[in-house]
Design an enzyme around this catalytic site. Structure first.
Site, PDB file in Angstrom:
ATOM      1  N   GLY A   1      11.370 -24.159  34.278  1.00  0.00           N
ATOM      2  CA  GLY A   1      10.185 -24.809  33.722  1.00  0.00           C
ATOM      3  C   GLY A   1       9.718 -24.245  32.401  1.00  0.00           C
ATOM      4  O   GLY A   1       8.769 -24.772  31.807  1.00  0.00           O
TER       5      GLY A   1
ATOM      6  N   ASN B   1      12.616 -28.545  28.391  1.00  0.00           N
ATOM      7  CA  ASN B   1      11.296 -28.826  28.963  1.00  0.00           C
ATOM      8  C   ASN B   1      10.295 -29.269  27.899  1.00  0.00           C
ATOM      9  O   ASN B   1       9.313 -29.956  28.211  1.00  0.00           O
ATOM     10  CB  ASN B   1      10.770 -27.603  29.712  1.00  0.00           C
ATOM     11  CG  ASN B   1      11.540 -27.366  31.002  1.00  0.00           C
ATOM     12  OD1 ASN B   1      11.700 -28.267  31.814  1.00  0.00           O
ATOM     13  ND2 ASN B   1      12.051 -26.160  31.171  1.00  0.00           N
TER      14      ASN B   1
ATOM     15  N   ASP C   1      18.124 -34.648  41.236  1.00  0.00           N
ATOM     16  CA  ASP C   1      17.147 -34.954  40.178  1.00  0.00           C
ATOM     17  C   ASP C   1      17.798 -35.445  38.895  1.00  0.00           C
ATOM     18  O   ASP C   1      17.118 -35.842  37.953  1.00  0.00           O
ATOM     19  CB  ASP C   1      16.279 -33.730  39.881  1.00  0.00           C
ATOM     20  CG  ASP C   1      17.102 -32.513  39.449  1.00  0.00           C
ATOM     21  OD1 ASP C   1      18.304 -32.664  39.131  1.00  0.00           O
ATOM     22  OD2 ASP C   1      16.544 -31.407  39.436  1.00  0.00           O
TER      23      ASP C   1
ATOM     24  N   SER D   1      15.466 -23.543  33.578  1.00  0.00           N
ATOM     25  CA  SER D   1      16.117 -23.738  34.874  1.00  0.00           C
ATOM     26  C   SER D   1      17.630 -23.891  34.775  1.00  0.00           C
ATOM     27  O   SER D   1      18.347 -23.607  35.740  1.00  0.00           O
ATOM     28  CB  SER D   1      15.521 -24.956  35.581  1.00  0.00           C
ATOM     29  OG  SER D   1      15.596 -26.108  34.755  1.00  0.00           O
TER      30      SER D   1
ATOM     31  N   HIS E   1      19.606 -31.122  36.780  1.00  0.00           N
ATOM     32  CA  HIS E   1      20.212 -29.811  36.976  1.00  0.00           C
ATOM     33  C   HIS E   1      21.646 -29.946  37.505  1.00  0.00           C
ATOM     34  O   HIS E   1      21.864 -30.587  38.538  1.00  0.00           O
ATOM     35  CB  HIS E   1      19.379 -28.977  37.944  1.00  0.00           C
ATOM     36  CG  HIS E   1      17.992 -28.746  37.445  1.00  0.00           C
ATOM     37  ND1 HIS E   1      16.917 -29.525  37.837  1.00  0.00           N
ATOM     38  CD2 HIS E   1      17.502 -27.823  36.582  1.00  0.00           C
ATOM     39  CE1 HIS E   1      15.824 -29.107  37.231  1.00  0.00           C
ATOM     40  NE2 HIS E   1      16.144 -28.077  36.459  1.00  0.00           N
TER      41      HIS E   1
END
Length: 230
Positions: free
Chosen positions: A88, A117, A201, A51, A204
């Site tokens: 992801g 991830n 979040d 991502s 990012h």
């Protein structure tokens, strides 16, 4: 005299056939000359990431990979960027996808930006290192130059894990003798006001951070691109 006439007529027939054959060849040459030569396919740079490279939460064209394409154009480096990043994705996912990507795009340069991830899912570091190394070797086997983009995890993962995770990228780069950007988010994730540079979040980066990411990558990536275009 009759024999001479026969001889002359025979040579006249040969001459007519030669002229006809030459006319066919001349027409073929003229036709070929009239067809524009197809331009050679541009060299390609393949980014295989997650991502952080797939513009998660960003407007299209504002992520660092898109900005990299713009910089390459300004620098007049004739290489096309193919962004094969998937939000992801893990190193295992990248490893499984890479062979088809290499076959399809035949890149001159490959950037691997994966591993974050793996950490979020608590996957074994040995598995992450093995997957990264396998991807590097697969790309190198095609003649591509490879750059690995390292990532770091927050301190709340524990000091030992944080250090070992960051070192995983260094270990792979050293073992496979490839270029390394130790921390893709340098100047973003480690700044005092880092919370102002990330989406809600806190994972990012915001769009304003992505030019800094290009700046982090550029000094290491540019020589690889230049070498691949020689």
């Amino acid at each position: 005299m009759r024999g001479l006439n026969f001889f002359v007529k025979a040579w006249q027939g040969v001459a007519r056939r030669l002229v006809a054959d030459c006319s066919v060849w001349l027409a073929a040459l003229l036709l070929a000359a009239s067809i524009p030569a197809q331009a050679a396919a541009p060299a390609k740079l393949l980014v295989v990431g997650d991502s952080l490279s797939a513009e998660y939460g960003l407007a299209r064209g504002s992520g660092w990979v898109a900005l990299l394409s713009e910089r390459l154009a300004r620098e007049k480096l004739a290489i096309e960027v193919v962004n094969a990043s998937i939000s992801g994705d893990t190193t295992a996912g990248g490893r499984s996808r890479l062979p088809a990507l290499l076959k399809t795009h035949a890149p001159k340069v490959v950037v691997i930006e994966l591993g974050g991830n793996d950490a979020l899912r608590g996957l074994p570091l040995a598995q992450t290192r093995d997957n990264l190394a396998a991807m590097v070797r697969s790309a190198q086997a095609t003649g591509a130059k490879v750059m690995l983009a390292g990532i770091q995890v927050p301190p709340n993962y524990g000091r030992q894990y944080t250090e070992d995770f960051a070192k995983s990228f260094e270990d792979v780069a050293k073992a496979e003798r490839i270029a390394l950007v130790p921390f893709l988010l340098k100047g973003v994730g480690d700044r005092p006001d880092a919370e102002n540079w990330f989406q809600g979040d806190r994972i990012h980066p915001l769009a304003k951070a992505h030019p800094l990411i290009v700046d982090n990558v550029w000094p290491t990536l540019r020589p690889l691109i230049q070498a691949s275009l020689r």
